[in-house]
Design a protein around this motif. Structure first.
Motif, PDB file in Angstrom:
ATOM      1  N   GLY A  20       0.842  -1.164   0.000  1.00  0.00           N
ATOM      2  CA  GLY A  20       0.000   0.000   0.000  1.00  0.00           C
ATOM      3  C   GLY A  20       0.889   1.229   0.000  1.00  0.00           C
ATOM      4  O   GLY A  20       2.013   1.211  -0.464  1.00  0.00           O
ATOM      5  N   CYS A  21       0.361   2.308   0.531  1.00  0.00           N
ATOM      6  CA  CYS A  21       1.095   3.566   0.529  1.00  0.00           C
ATOM      7  C   CYS A  21       2.195   3.570   1.582  1.00  0.00           C
ATOM      8  O   CYS A  21       2.131   2.850   2.574  1.00  0.00           O
ATOM      9  CB  CYS A  21       0.127   4.721   0.800  1.00  0.00           C
ATOM     10  SG  CYS A  21      -1.150   4.893  -0.468  1.00  0.00           S
ATOM     11  N   ALA A  22       3.181   4.420   1.353  1.00  0.00           N
ATOM     12  CA  ALA A  22       4.239   4.590   2.342  1.00  0.00           C
ATOM     13  C   ALA A  22       3.652   5.138   3.634  1.00  0.00           C
ATOM     14  O   ALA A  22       2.656   5.865   3.638  1.00  0.00           O
ATOM     15  CB  ALA A  22       5.305   5.536   1.787  1.00  0.00           C
ATOM     16  N   ALA A  23       4.265   4.788   4.746  1.00  0.00           N
ATOM     17  CA  ALA A  23       3.778   5.200   6.053  1.00  0.00           C
ATOM     18  C   ALA A  23       4.948   5.699   6.882  1.00  0.00           C
ATOM     19  O   ALA A  23       6.103   5.673   6.460  1.00  0.00           O
ATOM     20  CB  ALA A  23       3.094   4.022   6.753  1.00  0.00           C
ATOM     21  N   ARG A  24       4.642   6.165   8.083  1.00  0.00           N
ATOM     22  CA  ARG A  24       5.698   6.611   8.988  1.00  0.00           C
ATOM     23  C   ARG A  24       6.547   5.420   9.398  1.00  0.00           C
ATOM     24  O   ARG A  24       6.014   4.358   9.689  1.00  0.00           O
ATOM     25  CB  ARG A  24       5.054   7.257  10.216  1.00  0.00           C
ATOM     26  CG  ARG A  24       6.043   7.978  11.130  1.00  0.00           C
ATOM     27  CD  ARG A  24       5.288   8.763  12.193  1.00  0.00           C
ATOM     28  NE  ARG A  24       6.204   9.527  13.030  1.00  0.00           N
ATOM     29  CZ  ARG A  24       6.807   9.024  14.103  1.00  0.00           C
ATOM     30  NH1 ARG A  24       6.575   7.775  14.469  1.00  0.00           N
ATOM     31  NH2 ARG A  24       7.628   9.758  14.819  1.00  0.00           N
ATOM     32  N   PRO A  25       7.873   5.572   9.421  1.00  0.00           N
ATOM     33  CA  PRO A  25       8.715   4.439   9.815  1.00  0.00           C
ATOM     34  C   PRO A  25       8.374   3.924  11.207  1.00  0.00           C
ATOM     35  O   PRO A  25       8.096   4.701  12.118  1.00  0.00           O
ATOM     36  CB  PRO A  25      10.130   5.024   9.774  1.00  0.00           C
ATOM     37  CG  PRO A  25      10.043   6.207   8.877  1.00  0.00           C
ATOM     38  CD  PRO A  25       8.669   6.773   9.068  1.00  0.00           C
ATOM     39  N   ARG A  26       8.389   2.601  11.351  1.00  0.00           N
ATOM     40  CA  ARG A  26       8.229   2.010  12.680  1.00  0.00           C
ATOM     41  C   ARG A  26       9.508   2.131  13.497  1.00  0.00           C
ATOM     42  O   ARG A  26       9.479   2.105  14.716  1.00  0.00           O
ATOM     43  CB  ARG A  26       7.815   0.546  12.544  1.00  0.00           C
ATOM     44  CG  ARG A  26       6.387   0.345  12.046  1.00  0.00           C
ATOM     45  CD  ARG A  26       6.063  -1.139  11.933  1.00  0.00           C
ATOM     46  NE  ARG A  26       4.643  -1.378  11.804  1.00  0.00           N
ATOM     47  CZ  ARG A  26       3.975  -1.384  10.648  1.00  0.00           C
ATOM     48  NH1 ARG A  26       4.643  -1.146   9.530  1.00  0.00           N
ATOM     49  NH2 ARG A  26       2.674  -1.615  10.622  1.00  0.00           N
ATOM     50  N   VAL A  27      10.634   2.205  12.802  1.00  0.00           N
ATOM     51  CA  VAL A  27      11.941   2.364  13.433  1.00  0.00           C
ATOM     52  C   VAL A  27      12.626   3.532  12.731  1.00  0.00           C
ATOM     53  O   VAL A  27      12.667   3.573  11.501  1.00  0.00           O
ATOM     54  CB  VAL A  27      12.788   1.077  13.306  1.00  0.00           C
ATOM     55  CG1 VAL A  27      14.147   1.265  13.959  1.00  0.00           C
ATOM     56  CG2 VAL A  27      12.048  -0.114  13.899  1.00  0.00           C
ATOM     57  N   GLU A  28      13.152   4.451  13.508  1.00  0.00           N
ATOM     58  CA  GLU A  28      13.745   5.642  12.911  1.00  0.00           C
ATOM     59  C   GLU A  28      15.007   5.297  12.116  1.00  0.00           C
ATOM     60  O   GLU A  28      15.837   4.495  12.566  1.00  0.00           O
ATOM     61  CB  GLU A  28      14.078   6.668  13.992  1.00  0.00           C
ATOM     62  CG  GLU A  28      12.850   7.338  14.600  1.00  0.00           C
ATOM     63  CD  GLU A  28      11.993   8.044  13.564  1.00  0.00           C
ATOM     64  OE1 GLU A  28      12.563   8.788  12.725  1.00  0.00           O
ATOM     65  OE2 GLU A  28      10.767   7.834  13.563  1.00  0.00           O
ATOM     66  N   PRO A  29      15.172   5.875  10.927  1.00  0.00           N
ATOM     67  CA  PRO A  29      16.392   5.646  10.147  1.00  0.00           C
ATOM     68  C   PRO A  29      17.633   5.972  10.966  1.00  0.00           C
ATOM     69  O   PRO A  29      17.635   6.895  11.780  1.00  0.00           O
ATOM     70  CB  PRO A  29      16.229   6.609   8.965  1.00  0.00           C
ATOM     71  CG  PRO A  29      14.745   6.762   8.819  1.00  0.00           C
ATOM     72  CD  PRO A  29      14.194   6.728  10.215  1.00  0.00           C
ATOM     73  N   GLY A  30      18.669   5.212  10.744  1.00  0.00           N
ATOM     74  CA  GLY A  30      19.900   5.360  11.502  1.00  0.00           C
ATOM     75  C   GLY A  30      20.002   4.391  12.660  1.00  0.00           C
ATOM     76  O   GLY A  30      21.098   4.138  13.178  1.00  0.00           O
ATOM     77  N   ALA A  31      18.856   3.836  13.087  1.00  0.00           N
ATOM     78  CA  ALA A  31      18.845   2.904  14.212  1.00  0.00           C
ATOM     79  C   ALA A  31      19.427   1.563  13.800  1.00  0.00           C
ATOM     80  O   ALA A  31      19.494   1.212  12.613  1.00  0.00           O
ATOM     81  CB  ALA A  31      17.428   2.729  14.739  1.00  0.00           C
ATOM     82  N   LYS A  32      19.841   0.783  14.798  1.00  0.00           N
ATOM     83  CA  LYS A  32      20.407  -0.553  14.544  1.00  0.00           C
ATOM     84  C   LYS A  32      19.287  -1.561  14.326  1.00  0.00           C
ATOM     85  O   LYS A  32      18.363  -1.688  15.131  1.00  0.00           O
ATOM     86  CB  LYS A  32      21.257  -0.984  15.740  1.00  0.00           C
ATOM     87  CG  LYS A  32      21.759  -2.422  15.713  1.00  0.00           C
ATOM     88  CD  LYS A  32      22.919  -2.591  14.750  1.00  0.00           C
ATOM     89  CE  LYS A  32      23.481  -4.009  14.820  1.00  0.00           C
ATOM     90  NZ  LYS A  32      24.872  -4.086  15.145  1.00  0.00           N
ATOM     91  N   VAL A  33      19.366  -2.280  13.210  1.00  0.00           N
ATOM     92  CA  VAL A  33      18.449  -3.397  12.924  1.00  0.00           C
ATOM     93  C   VAL A  33      19.300  -4.645  12.753  1.00  0.00           C
ATOM     94  O   VAL A  33      20.200  -4.679  11.899  1.00  0.00           O
ATOM     95  CB  VAL A  33      17.603  -3.154  11.663  1.00  0.00           C
ATOM     96  CG1 VAL A  33      16.703  -4.351  11.403  1.00  0.00           C
ATOM     97  CG2 VAL A  33      16.770  -1.879  11.804  1.00  0.00           C
ATOM     98  N   LEU A  34      19.027  -5.651  13.563  1.00  0.00           N
ATOM     99  CA  LEU A  34      19.749  -6.917  13.460  1.00  0.00           C
ATOM    100  C   LEU A  34      18.900  -7.919  12.695  1.00  0.00           C
ATOM    101  O   LEU A  34      17.704  -8.070  12.981  1.00  0.00           O
ATOM    102  CB  LEU A  34      20.074  -7.469  14.846  1.00  0.00           C
ATOM    103  CG  LEU A  34      21.001  -8.695  14.834  1.00  0.00           C
ATOM    104  CD1 LEU A  34      22.417  -8.272  14.471  1.00  0.00           C
ATOM    105  CD2 LEU A  34      20.985  -9.412  16.167  1.00  0.00           C
TER     106      LEU A  34
END
Length: 466
Positions: A20-34
């Motif tokens: 669907g459409c883009a939405a607000r990020p669930r995790v802010e850019p720059g954060a660590k994702v493992l």
């Protein structure tokens, strides 16, 4: 041979990866994702998240990337003992990247197959096109499945029936015995379980049972995975033991120490999820656990035989051995790479029996069956490599399958973010006929990444983000 003769599909199981459409990020850019798992799902997620500006790392218990894409180097030419094909060929979502990678591939012709019946004292032989004509699988199955399909698509739920139930009703005892045996081997190799263990509704999620123009990755699917992962930080030989999370923060306990992250993408097999091989604290939501219970792990084992030379027909791409000591489908590497190699695929009950065989026993059975099919002696194989995916503690099977009673929306349930912190992905969590494939796994990982980053996931089986 018209491909419509091999169509099972009454309608597409689902049209989109999700999104669907883009939405607000669930995790802010720059954060660590493992990301846990360096197979195609993990790689697909990592490529999107890196481009979106996240601090990304993959951890994997294996000493290599690729997961269940594993290419042996113990043969004269690369042989995939796990994933081997890009299904749907040029329409595959990864086709462009595969071309870019330079990994060699050949296009399979599933009409170029000899079928041998080894059950009786006299060997029977026929081309696969005669099997298609005699079985007429499309008409037989579709006429029987229309109303169950309509009820299923309209939300009426699963029938609880298996493909084996349908087979018994409309095929068993009603067709030429060799054609029936051969096609059953094809189906049990495709689904990798006995037909009575696979949900009837799985027939609604596939396009063609044997879609022509598939890409057989003769250069090795693992090499393709390595190409896709070349710029991704990956920590190998690192066993994840527990994932503990609360909204916005996770602690991943490994045998090499703890890793902190804002979010985790978990891409292990459905079998490991069900067994809770990685402890999840808290556990998965109840609806996700129920969906997992309706999914099982299928088993497709392979045997690679290397010979001093190819003393069999080099122009035939596949051989189906029905009956005999080791019923199987053989991919003829001599027709693809020119190497004197035979790669046997076993599914269903045969594949389970293979788990208990030694390499020598499996090779002997296959070698004798192939000699009998050809009607002549062959030189002894120089080497053998056999898989036992069910015994692999990091896989517990080859890929997922739907049990009788499975529903249309299992993937949607499993793909729901948990506290916007834990995200599941993998070949089992795919909404369409790309399920169980490397491209489906890749797209599933990209869907998880899109959820994290607030991106609109691409729609359609042939679409990816990057």
């Amino acid at each position: 041979m018209a491909t419509s003769r091999r169509h099972f599909l009454l309608g597409s199981g689902a049209a989109a990866l999700g999104g669907g459409c883009a939405a607000r990020p669930r995790v802010e850019p720059g954060a660590k994702v493992l990301i846990v798992g360096a197979g195609f799902a993990g790689i697909g997620a990592a490529r999107v998240l890196l481009k979106a500006g996240y601090d990304v790392e993959i951890v994997d218990a294996r000493s290599r990337v690729g997961g269940r894409a594993w290419t042996t180097k113990a043969t004269p030419a690369p042989v995939d003992l796990g994933a081997s094909w890009l299904h749907f060929g040029a329409e595959n979502a990864l086709a462009g990247l595969a071309r870019e990678s330079g990994v060699p591939f050949n296009i399979s012709d599933y009409d170029n197959v000899d079928v041998f019946g080894l059950s009786g004292p006299v060997v029977e032989k026929k081309p696969i096109t005669d099997v298609y004509d005699e079985l007429d699988i499309s008409d037989r199955l579709e006429a029987h499945l229309f109303w169950p399909y309509l009820r299923w698509r309209l939300g009426g739920g699963a029938s609880g029936r298996s493909i084996g139930d349908v087979w018994d009703a409309v095929v068993a005892g009603k067709v030429d015995s060799l054609s029936g045996d051969a096609y059953r081997i094809i189906l049990e190799t495709q689904y990798a379980v006995p037909l009575h263990e696979e949900a009837m509704e799985s027939l609604f999620l596939g396009g063609e049972a044997l879609p022509n123009h598939e890409w057989f990755m003769t250069g090795g699917m693992q090499a393709f995975a390595e190409y896709l992962a070349q710029d991704i930080p990956v920590r190998l030989s690192t066993q994840v033991r527990e994932i503990e999370w609360r909204r916005g923060a996770a602690r991943v306990a490994t045998d090499k120490g703890d890793i902190e992250a804002a979010a985790v993408v978990l891409t292990v097999s459905a079998g490991l999820l069900k067994r809770q091989a990685i402890k999840l604290t808290p556990g998965l939501p109840e609806d996700a656990r129920a969906a997992l219970n309706r999914i099982g792990m299928a088993l497709l084992n392979k045997i690679a035989l290397s010979y001093p030379s190819a003393s069999w027909p080099a122009d035939r791409e596949y051989f189906v051995l029905a009956g005999g000591e080791l019923p199987s489908i053989i991919a003829n590497h001599a027709a693809y790479s020119g190497a004197p190699l035979l790669l046997a695929l076993t599914g269903g009950a045969v594949s389970r029996q293979l788990e208990a065989m030694s390499d020598e026993e499996a090779a002997g059975r296959l070698h004798r069956d192939f000699e009998r099919a050809l009607g002549r002696k062959l030189p002894e194989p120089e080497s053998v490599v056999a898989t036992r995916w069910a015994s692999d503690p990091l896989a517990e099977g080859s890929y997922s399958h739907r049990k009788p009673g499975a529903r249309l929306d299992e993937d949607d349930v499993l793909a729901r973010p948990v506290d916007d912190t834990l995200f599941l992905a993998g070949e089992a969590i795919v909404p369409d006929d790309d399920v169980c494939n490397v491209s489906g796994a890749y797209r599933s990982g990209q869907r998880a990444a899109a959820q994290i980053a607030g991106l609109a996931a691409p729609k359609g089986r042939g679409a990816i983000l990057v």
